[in-house]
Design an enzyme around this catalytic site. Structure first.
Site, PDB file in Angstrom:
ATOM      1  N   GLU A 112       3.209   1.936  -1.764  1.00  0.00           N
ATOM      2  CA  GLU A 112       3.529   2.287  -3.159  1.00  0.00           C
ATOM      3  C   GLU A 112       2.309   2.794  -3.941  1.00  0.00           C
ATOM      4  O   GLU A 112       2.437   3.171  -5.115  1.00  0.00           O
ATOM      5  CB  GLU A 112       4.137   1.079  -3.880  1.00  0.00           C
ATOM      6  CG  GLU A 112       5.576   0.761  -3.499  1.00  0.00           C
ATOM      7  CD  GLU A 112       5.751   0.193  -2.102  1.00  0.00           C
ATOM      8  OE1 GLU A 112       4.936  -0.662  -1.697  1.00  0.00           O
ATOM      9  OE2 GLU A 112       6.696   0.611  -1.400  1.00  0.00           O
ATOM     10  N   HIS A 152       3.614   0.136  12.038  1.00  0.00           N
ATOM     11  CA  HIS A 152       3.788   0.271  10.586  1.00  0.00           C
ATOM     12  C   HIS A 152       2.508   0.755   9.914  1.00  0.00           C
ATOM     13  O   HIS A 152       2.537   1.517   8.965  1.00  0.00           O
ATOM     14  CB  HIS A 152       4.224  -1.069   9.974  1.00  0.00           C
ATOM     15  CG  HIS A 152       3.116  -2.063   9.862  1.00  0.00           C
ATOM     16  ND1 HIS A 152       2.771  -2.928  10.873  1.00  0.00           N
ATOM     17  CD2 HIS A 152       2.227  -2.297   8.853  1.00  0.00           C
ATOM     18  CE1 HIS A 152       1.750  -3.661  10.484  1.00  0.00           C
ATOM     19  NE2 HIS A 152       1.391  -3.314   9.285  1.00  0.00           N
ATOM     20  N   ARG A 193     -14.943  -6.156   5.122  1.00  0.00           N
ATOM     21  CA  ARG A 193     -15.004  -4.972   4.253  1.00  0.00           C
ATOM     22  C   ARG A 193     -14.556  -5.252   2.815  1.00  0.00           C
ATOM     23  O   ARG A 193     -14.467  -4.329   2.004  1.00  0.00           O
ATOM     24  CB  ARG A 193     -14.146  -3.861   4.878  1.00  0.00           C
ATOM     25  CG  ARG A 193     -14.802  -3.294   6.135  1.00  0.00           C
ATOM     26  CD  ARG A 193     -13.821  -2.594   7.058  1.00  0.00           C
ATOM     27  NE  ARG A 193     -14.520  -2.005   8.192  1.00  0.00           N
ATOM     28  CZ  ARG A 193     -14.954  -2.688   9.271  1.00  0.00           C
ATOM     29  NH1 ARG A 193     -14.765  -4.004   9.340  1.00  0.00           N
ATOM     30  NH2 ARG A 193     -15.590  -2.071  10.248  1.00  0.00           N
ATOM     31  N   ASP A 201       1.996  -5.786  15.326  1.00  0.00           N
ATOM     32  CA  ASP A 201       2.596  -5.525  16.637  1.00  0.00           C
ATOM     33  C   ASP A 201       3.292  -4.173  16.689  1.00  0.00           C
ATOM     34  O   ASP A 201       3.602  -3.673  17.770  1.00  0.00           O
ATOM     35  CB  ASP A 201       3.633  -6.626  16.958  1.00  0.00           C
ATOM     36  CG  ASP A 201       2.955  -7.974  17.142  1.00  0.00           C
ATOM     37  OD1 ASP A 201       1.759  -7.989  17.489  1.00  0.00           O
ATOM     38  OD2 ASP A 201       3.625  -8.996  16.922  1.00  0.00           O
ATOM     39  N   THR A 202       3.576  -3.623  15.531  1.00  0.00           N
ATOM     40  CA  THR A 202       4.293  -2.337  15.496  1.00  0.00           C
ATOM     41  C   THR A 202       3.385  -1.263  14.898  1.00  0.00           C
ATOM     42  O   THR A 202       2.236  -1.535  14.542  1.00  0.00           O
ATOM     43  CB  THR A 202       5.563  -2.465  14.630  1.00  0.00           C
ATOM     44  OG1 THR A 202       5.148  -2.677  13.270  1.00  0.00           O
ATOM     45  CG2 THR A 202       6.431  -3.609  15.108  1.00  0.00           C
ATOM     46  N   SER A 205       0.813  -1.215   0.000  1.00  0.00           N
ATOM     47  CA  SER A 205       0.000   0.000   0.000  1.00  0.00           C
ATOM     48  C   SER A 205       0.849   1.269   0.000  1.00  0.00           C
ATOM     49  O   SER A 205       0.430   2.299  -0.534  1.00  0.00           O
ATOM     50  CB  SER A 205      -0.928   0.000   1.219  1.00  0.00           C
ATOM     51  OG  SER A 205      -1.885  -1.031   1.070  1.00  0.00           O
TER      52      SER A 205
HETATM   53  C1  DLZ Z   1       5.752  -3.774   5.223  1.00  0.00           C
HETATM   54  C2  DLZ Z   1       4.257  -3.874   5.196  1.00  0.00           C
HETATM   55  C3  DLZ Z   1       3.547  -4.310   6.317  1.00  0.00           C
HETATM   56  C4  DLZ Z   1       4.231  -4.701   7.592  1.00  0.00           C
HETATM   57  N1  DLZ Z   1       2.222  -4.433   6.301  1.00  0.00           N
HETATM   58  C5  DLZ Z   1       1.544  -4.090   5.174  1.00  0.00           C
HETATM   59  C6  DLZ Z   1       0.135  -4.193   5.125  1.00  0.00           C
HETATM   60  O1  DLZ Z   1      -0.562  -4.596   6.067  1.00  0.00           O
HETATM   61  N2  DLZ Z   1      -0.494  -3.827   3.953  1.00  0.00           N
HETATM   62  C7  DLZ Z   1       0.192  -3.391   2.861  1.00  0.00           C
HETATM   63  O2  DLZ Z   1      -0.430  -3.073   1.840  1.00  0.00           O
HETATM   64  N3  DLZ Z   1       1.537  -3.290   2.886  1.00  0.00           N
HETATM   65  C8  DLZ Z   1       2.221  -3.634   4.000  1.00  0.00           C
HETATM   66  N4  DLZ Z   1       3.586  -3.549   4.035  1.00  0.00           N
HETATM   67  C9  DLZ Z   1       4.314  -3.197   2.779  1.00  0.00           C
HETATM   68  C10 DLZ Z   1       4.451  -1.682   2.551  1.00  0.00           C
HETATM   69  O3  DLZ Z   1       3.212  -1.127   2.111  1.00  0.00           O
HETATM   70  C11 DLZ Z   1       5.525  -1.417   1.479  1.00  0.00           C
HETATM   71  O4  DLZ Z   1       5.248  -2.174   0.337  1.00  0.00           O
HETATM   72  C12 DLZ Z   1       6.947  -1.746   1.942  1.00  0.00           C
HETATM   73  O5  DLZ Z   1       7.227  -1.105   3.158  1.00  0.00           O
HETATM   74  C13 DLZ Z   1       7.994  -1.350   0.889  1.00  0.00           C
HETATM   75  O6  DLZ Z   1       7.958   0.073   0.691  1.00  0.00           O
END
Ligand code: DLZ
Length: 158
Positions: free
Chosen positions: A67, A97, A136, A94-95, A65
């Site tokens: 990107e 992000h 959803r 857990d973090t 996401s």
């Molecule tokens: C790294 C990551 C994580 C931990 N979780 C998700 C997520 O739940 N949904 C999602 O679409 N993308 C996740 N990503 C990937 C990041 O969006 C991204 O692709 C990477 O950090 C590389 O830039």
């Protein structure tokens, strides 16, 4: 607004404009692919149902996401592209992000839409659990891909 009692895919199409000549770019995150495929399918089916032509729907995958913003910009910069629909699923872990990704995407897509003066739709499902996400993307709260396509059509009529 809380969506706990809403099906997100309920909408009124009576005021929709003719979209038969409109071009739609879809940017779909591959992360949580089994869920984002359903968002994509919901969005495409909705556009076709309301008159878009299959050859005017351009589908592009990005890794995650985060990107979506660059993917949206690469499509939106084309003058012939009328609207861009961005689809992803970010599930809290857990973090923190998810916070970083969600805020970056919201900010980024807003910027791209304003820069190119065209609808760039935030079709990001952001949840605490996998179950909430499933609800959803074709579950009891509808399909946010459908909602994102409806938003694009509505904004083209603005
Ligand atoms: C790294 C990551 C994580 C931990 N979780 C998700 C997520 O739940 N949904 C999602 O679409 N993308 C996740 N990503 C990937 C990041 O969006 C991204 O692709 C990477 O950090 C590389 O830039």
């Amino acid at each position: 607004m809380a969506t706990s009692l809403q099906n997100l895919s309920t909408y009124d199409s009576s005021q929709f404009i003719d979209i038969s000549e409109k071009r739609f770019g879809l940017v779909v995150a591959a992360w949580n692919r089994e869920l984002t495929d359903t968002l994509r399918d919901g969005a495409v089916a909705t556009l076709l149902e309301h008159g878009a032509k299959e050859e005017n729907i351009y589908i592009n995958a990005v890794p995650g996401s985060f990107e979506l913003t660059l993917g949206a910009q690469l499509l939106a910069q084309h003058e012939e592209m009328d609207a861009v629909i961005c689809l992803g699923v970010v599930i809290r872990g857990d973090t923190k992000h998810d916070d970083y990704i969600n805020h970056a995407v919201a900010q980024g897509l807003t910027t791209v839409g304003l820069k190119f003066n065209k609808p760039v739709v935030f079709g990001l499902v952001t949840t605490n659990t996998l179950e909430q996400a499933q609800d959803r993307v074709g579950g009891k709260h509808g399909n946010k891909g459908v909602e994102a396509a409806v938003t694009a059509i509505q904004m083209l009529g603005f």
